[in-house]
Structures are given as structure tokens and as C-alpha cells.
Design a protein around this motif. Sequence first.
Motif, PDB file in Angstrom:
ATOM      1  N   ILE A  78       0.842  -1.191   0.000  1.00 34.15           N
ATOM      2  CA  ILE A  78       0.000   0.000   0.000  1.00 34.15           C
ATOM      3  C   ILE A  78       0.879   1.244   0.000  1.00 34.15           C
ATOM      4  O   ILE A  78       2.031   1.206   0.425  1.00 34.15           O
ATOM      5  CB  ILE A  78      -0.954   0.058   1.214  1.00 34.15           C
ATOM      6  CG1 ILE A  78      -0.157   0.166   2.524  1.00 34.15           C
ATOM      7  CG2 ILE A  78      -1.880  -1.144   1.227  1.00 34.15           C
ATOM      8  CD1 ILE A  78      -1.017   0.408   3.743  1.00 34.15           C
ATOM      9  N   THR A  79       0.324   2.348  -0.517  1.00 33.43           N
ATOM     10  CA  THR A  79       1.029   3.617  -0.491  1.00 33.43           C
ATOM     11  C   THR A  79       0.789   4.302   0.855  1.00 33.43           C
ATOM     12  O   THR A  79      -0.342   4.391   1.324  1.00 33.43           O
ATOM     13  CB  THR A  79       0.532   4.524  -1.631  1.00 33.43           C
ATOM     14  OG1 THR A  79       0.770   3.862  -2.871  1.00 33.43           O
ATOM     15  CG2 THR A  79       1.282   5.852  -1.632  1.00 33.43           C
ATOM     16  N   ILE A  80       1.864   4.780   1.495  1.00 36.97           N
ATOM     17  CA  ILE A  80       1.763   5.448   2.789  1.00 36.97           C
ATOM     18  C   ILE A  80       2.122   6.922   2.649  1.00 36.97           C
ATOM     19  O   ILE A  80       1.363   7.802   3.042  1.00 36.97           O
ATOM     20  CB  ILE A  80       2.684   4.773   3.827  1.00 36.97           C
ATOM     21  CG1 ILE A  80       2.220   3.335   4.083  1.00 36.97           C
ATOM     22  CG2 ILE A  80       2.700   5.570   5.132  1.00 36.97           C
ATOM     23  CD1 ILE A  80       3.138   2.547   4.978  1.00 36.97           C
ATOM     24  N   ASP A  81       3.283   7.190   2.072  1.00 39.13           N
ATOM     25  CA  ASP A  81       3.741   8.559   1.957  1.00 39.13           C
ATOM     26  C   ASP A  81       3.332   9.148   0.606  1.00 39.13           C
ATOM     27  O   ASP A  81       2.991   8.415  -0.328  1.00 39.13           O
ATOM     28  CB  ASP A  81       5.271   8.596   2.099  1.00 39.13           C
ATOM     29  CG  ASP A  81       5.790   9.988   2.431  1.00 39.13           C
ATOM     30  OD1 ASP A  81       4.962  10.847   2.789  1.00 39.13           O
ATOM     31  OD2 ASP A  81       7.003  10.199   2.350  1.00 39.13           O
ATOM     32  N   VAL A  82       3.335  10.483   0.503  1.00 36.91           N
ATOM     33  CA  VAL A  82       3.102  11.134  -0.775  1.00 36.91           C
ATOM     34  C   VAL A  82       4.380  11.031  -1.599  1.00 36.91           C
ATOM     35  O   VAL A  82       5.445  11.466  -1.157  1.00 36.91           O
ATOM     36  CB  VAL A  82       2.714  12.616  -0.589  1.00 36.91           C
ATOM     37  CG1 VAL A  82       2.492  13.274  -1.951  1.00 36.91           C
ATOM     38  CG2 VAL A  82       1.465  12.728   0.261  1.00 36.91           C
ATOM     39  N   ALA A  83       4.282  10.425  -2.775  1.00 39.95           N
ATOM     40  CA  ALA A  83       5.449  10.261  -3.641  1.00 39.95           C
ATOM     41  C   ALA A  83       5.344  11.257  -4.786  1.00 39.95           C
ATOM     42  O   ALA A  83       4.374  11.244  -5.544  1.00 39.95           O
ATOM     43  CB  ALA A  83       5.522   8.830  -4.177  1.00 39.95           C
ATOM     44  N   PHE A  94       5.210  17.954 -16.003  1.00 43.38           N
ATOM     45  CA  PHE A  94       4.292  17.516 -14.965  1.00 43.38           C
ATOM     46  C   PHE A  94       5.006  17.372 -13.617  1.00 43.38           C
ATOM     47  O   PHE A  94       6.152  16.932 -13.561  1.00 43.38           O
ATOM     48  CB  PHE A  94       3.673  16.157 -15.321  1.00 43.38           C
ATOM     49  CG  PHE A  94       2.929  16.146 -16.620  1.00 43.38           C
ATOM     50  CD1 PHE A  94       1.600  16.546 -16.671  1.00 43.38           C
ATOM     51  CD2 PHE A  94       3.544  15.740 -17.796  1.00 43.38           C
ATOM     52  CE1 PHE A  94       0.902  16.545 -17.858  1.00 43.38           C
ATOM     53  CE2 PHE A  94       2.860  15.728 -18.993  1.00 43.38           C
ATOM     54  CZ  PHE A  94       1.531  16.139 -19.032  1.00 43.38           C
ATOM     55  N   ILE A  95       4.285  17.756 -12.554  1.00 43.65           N
ATOM     56  CA  ILE A  95       4.663  17.394 -11.189  1.00 43.65           C
ATOM     57  C   ILE A  95       3.505  16.578 -10.641  1.00 43.65           C
ATOM     58  O   ILE A  95       2.381  17.060 -10.519  1.00 43.65           O
ATOM     59  CB  ILE A  95       4.911  18.628 -10.304  1.00 43.65           C
ATOM     60  CG1 ILE A  95       6.063  19.472 -10.874  1.00 43.65           C
ATOM     61  CG2 ILE A  95       5.245  18.188  -8.875  1.00 43.65           C
ATOM     62  CD1 ILE A  95       6.316  20.751 -10.091  1.00 43.65           C
ATOM     63  N   LEU A  96       3.778  15.313 -10.318  1.00 54.23           N
ATOM     64  CA  LEU A  96       2.746  14.370  -9.923  1.00 54.23           C
ATOM     65  C   LEU A  96       2.904  13.999  -8.459  1.00 54.23           C
ATOM     66  O   LEU A  96       4.008  13.712  -8.006  1.00 54.23           O
ATOM     67  CB  LEU A  96       2.861  13.124 -10.812  1.00 54.23           C
ATOM     68  CG  LEU A  96       1.879  11.975 -10.635  1.00 54.23           C
ATOM     69  CD1 LEU A  96       1.853  11.156 -11.908  1.00 54.23           C
ATOM     70  CD2 LEU A  96       2.260  11.068  -9.468  1.00 54.23           C
ATOM     71  N   ALA A  97       1.818  14.007  -7.718  1.00 51.94           N
ATOM     72  CA  ALA A  97       1.818  13.579  -6.328  1.00 51.94           C
ATOM     73  C   ALA A  97       0.947  12.338  -6.204  1.00 51.94           C
ATOM     74  O   ALA A  97      -0.274  12.411  -6.380  1.00 51.94           O
ATOM     75  CB  ALA A  97       1.294  14.688  -5.412  1.00 51.94           C
ATOM     76  N   ASP A  98       1.584  11.186  -5.950  1.00 53.07           N
ATOM     77  CA  ASP A  98       0.849   9.941  -5.762  1.00 53.07           C
ATOM     78  C   ASP A  98       0.509   9.837  -4.282  1.00 53.07           C
ATOM     79  O   ASP A  98       1.385   9.651  -3.440  1.00 53.07           O
ATOM     80  CB  ASP A  98       1.709   8.753  -6.215  1.00 53.07           C
ATOM     81  CG  ASP A  98       0.963   7.430  -6.084  1.00 53.07           C
ATOM     82  OD1 ASP A  98      -0.280   7.446  -6.155  1.00 53.07           O
ATOM     83  OD2 ASP A  98       1.622   6.392  -5.921  1.00 53.07           O
ATOM     84  N   THR A  99      -0.767   9.981  -3.944  1.00 51.51           N
ATOM     85  CA  THR A  99      -1.172  10.073  -2.537  1.00 51.51           C
ATOM     86  C   THR A  99      -1.770   8.760  -2.041  1.00 51.51           C
ATOM     87  O   THR A  99      -2.267   7.960  -2.838  1.00 51.51           O
ATOM     88  CB  THR A  99      -2.198  11.201  -2.326  1.00 51.51           C
ATOM     89  OG1 THR A  99      -3.422  10.847  -2.984  1.00 51.51           O
ATOM     90  CG2 THR A  99      -1.685  12.507  -2.903  1.00 51.51           C
ATOM     91  N   PRO A 100      -1.732   8.519  -0.725  1.00 50.16           N
ATOM     92  CA  PRO A 100      -2.244   7.255  -0.171  1.00 50.16           C
ATOM     93  C   PRO A 100      -3.748   7.130  -0.305  1.00 50.16           C
ATOM     94  O   PRO A 100      -4.472   8.118  -0.352  1.00 50.16           O
ATOM     95  CB  PRO A 100      -1.834   7.322   1.305  1.00 50.16           C
ATOM     96  CG  PRO A 100      -0.779   8.373   1.380  1.00 50.16           C
ATOM     97  CD  PRO A 100      -1.109   9.357   0.308  1.00 50.16           C
ATOM     98  N   ASN A 108      -2.436  12.800   4.210  1.00 49.09           N
ATOM     99  CA  ASN A 108      -1.402  12.921   3.185  1.00 49.09           C
ATOM    100  C   ASN A 108      -2.004  13.310   1.839  1.00 49.09           C
ATOM    101  O   ASN A 108      -1.367  13.964   1.020  1.00 49.09           O
ATOM    102  CB  ASN A 108      -0.630  11.606   3.053  1.00 49.09           C
ATOM    103  CG  ASN A 108       0.189  11.290   4.289  1.00 49.09           C
ATOM    104  OD1 ASN A 108      -0.019  11.911   5.332  1.00 49.09           O
ATOM    105  ND2 ASN A 108       1.092  10.335   4.203  1.00 49.09           N
ATOM    106  N   MET A 109      -3.266  12.878   1.616  1.00 48.10           N
ATOM    107  CA  MET A 109      -3.940  13.276   0.385  1.00 48.10           C
ATOM    108  C   MET A 109      -4.153  14.781   0.369  1.00 48.10           C
ATOM    109  O   MET A 109      -4.023  15.433  -0.662  1.00 48.10           O
ATOM    110  CB  MET A 109      -5.273  12.530   0.257  1.00 48.10           C
ATOM    111  CG  MET A 109      -5.955  12.716  -1.102  1.00 48.10           C
ATOM    112  SD  MET A 109      -7.147  14.062  -1.110  1.00 48.10           S
ATOM    113  CE  MET A 109      -7.676  14.049  -2.817  1.00 48.10           C
ATOM    114  N   VAL A 110      -4.477  15.361   1.539  1.00 48.00           N
ATOM    115  CA  VAL A 110      -4.641  16.813   1.630  1.00 48.00           C
ATOM    116  C   VAL A 110      -3.345  17.508   1.248  1.00 48.00           C
ATOM    117  O   VAL A 110      -3.335  18.489   0.499  1.00 48.00           O
ATOM    118  CB  VAL A 110      -5.077  17.221   3.052  1.00 48.00           C
ATOM    119  CG1 VAL A 110      -5.111  18.734   3.195  1.00 48.00           C
ATOM    120  CG2 VAL A 110      -6.438  16.632   3.376  1.00 48.00           C
TER     121      VAL A 110
END
Length: 444
Positions: A78-83, A94-100, A108-110
Motif C-alpha cells: 500500500i502507499t503510505i507517503d506522498v510520492a 508535470f509534477i505528480l503527487a501519488d497520494t495514499p 497525506n492526500m490533503v
Amino acid sequence: MSTTTTEALSATTLLRFATAGSVDDGKSTLVGRLLHDSKSVLVDQLEAVERASASRGQDAPDLALLTDGLRAEREQGITIDVAYRYFATPRRRFILADTPGHVQYTRNMVTGASTAELTVVLVDARNGVVEQTRRHAAIAALLRVPHVVLAVNKMDLVGYEEGVFATIAQEFTAYATELGVPEVTAIPISALAGDNVVEPSANMDWYGGPTVLEHLETVPVSHDLAHCHARLPVQYVIRPQTAEHPDYRGYAGQIAAGTFRVGDRVTVLPSGRTTTVSGIDLLGTPVDVAWTTQSVTLLLEDDIDVSRGDLIVPTKDAPATTQDVEATVCHVADAPLTVGHRVLLKHGTRTVKAIVKDIPSRLTLDDLSLHPHPGRLAANDIGRVKIRTAEPLPVDAYADSRRTGSFILIDPNDGTTLTAGMVGESFAAPEPVKDEAGDDGWDF
């Protein structure tokens, strides 16, 4: 190249976007597929993923490992941190934020979506819209993300059925519209197989819309901060004290919104003193104009008292200062936020003491109803708060500026971030309530 041309290029070539969705909906796989199929992955990165996948007994590379970088993420799947990932195509950067996706990491999504111009919300085609989907849609609406993409993933597991996609798209779009999301684009995909991610799918000839990458490359990005009233939170006062510049005094910071020009009449808040911009230094070079996100040093014509935490604004567009802040917040700490809670409020570069005077309502995500006077907000709750600050603050409405209309609440004892707030935002106007904080000695 003219200043106008430079500003236009800056405003159209970069897209900040975030991904969101429930656990196992395939966010990291989508991001990995997007990077892989757009040829944005280095050879050594792909080889490392192939080795890690082989060690786990997988026949094919697990593209989710391109973003799940923490050891705990790889072990749990699972994803925990914002990558954050940075990539580019010939049409856009692009700057992409993969959020949990796990509810425990909604905070972290916020963080990931707070600066995004677009959010990709994934839904598992087998499960449809679930509570966490609604939570992410609500956060995207609160953060005023102007574009939302609904990616209905794992279409291969439902036989690529158009009816399944249409039902989910209709339900989500209706919900997001009620929240106030201005635009929803629904795309049926299979991140694992690559359908409609970068290349059109041969399995869904009933779909005639764009792929995910095509939409990301062509969606209009207004970068509305460039058109907001100018705002410069002062981060540092520069006094070099050199023989060459014995009287140099500059006020450095990152422009939070709008544009500053030499000759502009400005006001320093909260003091209210006015002066004129006599110079702008950008990377040590004098310029006539500077705009949003640039880090600059402003030189002022008059020798007035300016310090860290002050806000420099155009005199004609100065916001009002207030000690009473009303906002919608997303509570991110494990400990609850309660009426009477003593906190620190950080707005821009300024941090002041504050107290939570009231929590008028908490949002129920299932039906968007408001639970009145909950008395507290638990982790991941969204609600309305009334805050009294020890010192006046120059705040904008979040609708006018995402940077100077936002703040965070901090625990004064250990520095923990408690809550992310949006000034003036509300899903519905709560009825006036009686102040229930009581007399606690913090008489602001």
C-alpha cells in the motif's frame, strides 16, 4: 523574449496533479504505467523494479514499485507517503503527487492535492464509488482543485463493460457536482494492461474520449494565482552591510499570488504602513516585474518597519485584517481538535497564538449533511471552525487565493500539525451558533 511571452509559457507548460483513491484501486500502478509508457523511466529504475518484482515471485514488473519507495509500502503493498514524480512529454511538464488511499493516510492526500490543478480519482470498477471515493471528492472540492478526472480502473476485470463504467461515472459526477467540483472527466482504464492510460484501448471501442495522458496534456491550466491580487509573505529581511551596498535593505520571500512591479504602491500588513516598490531583485539581478512562485527581494522607497511574517500587498487590493477566522478544515492529527483548544495558527510566514472558539458543524460524507455542534473533530474529519487569534491577520478568502486563504493549526507543545484550514470555505451555511468556548483566560 518579452515578459508577456515568458509569463504565457510559464502558465501553460506545467501541470501539477495528484492521484487519489481507495486502497488497492491501482493508483501506484497507474502512475507507474503512465511513467513507463510515456518513456519517463530510466533504464536503471526499470531494472531495479524488475529485480524487486522477481524477488517477490512476480513474472512481470510491478510498475507500482516505481512510486512506492518506502520499505513499509513495498512490504504491505500500500502507499503510505506522498510520492512526488517529475516527468515531461513534448507537450507539457508535470509534477505528480501519488497520494495514499487508506483512510488512515487521508491527511497525506490533503498535502498532495493542496497545490494541484488536477486530481485523478481512481475507482475500482468492481466496487464502484465507496466512502473513501466520496472523501477524496470532498477534499478536492474543498481545496478547489479545478479539474477532476474519474479513472474507472480494472475494467479488464469486469469484461470492459460499458454499462459498469457508465453507472459509476454517473454516480460520481452527480456527487462531485453537488460538492461544487466544476469539471469531471470520466475515463475507463486498466492500469495493469495499459488500456486508455497512454494508448487508446482496443478493448473499449465504445469509448471515444481521451486517454489519461492525452487529457493531462491538453487540459487548460489557468494558474489563477498569477491573476490574483499580489501577495508577498516576508520570509527574511536582508541587510548585507557591505561597503558596496551600505544602506541595502531588502524583504525576501516567495510571491504567493499575483505580480509585483517597480513603482507599485504597496501596503505592509498588519501594520498598514504604505510605501512604493523601488526595486526588485531576482537571483541577484534587478528586474522590473516578478510574479507568482518566484522568490524575490523587494526594495521599498521608505524606511519602514518590516519583519518576517508581514505581508506586502498592493495598496489598492489590501485584504482586511482580522482576529476572527472562520474556515472549513480537514483535521489531520490523531488527537482530536476540541472547542477551547489552544493552538498556533500559521498563515504564510506568520505564526500567532490562537484558540478554537467553536466547531459549528462536521460534514457527513455519505449524504453531505452537516452534524451540528460536534464539539470535536477526529482524525480525517472535515468541519467548520471559528478561531480567535492573538494578533490581527491579513487573510484572503480561499476562493480568491489558495495560498493566502489557507492556514494550518499547530500544537504549541510539540509542533505537531493538527489541522489544514481554508478561510471562508463551506459546503452549506451553518446556522448562527452561540459561543461555547467559555472564559478560559485567553482574552484576545
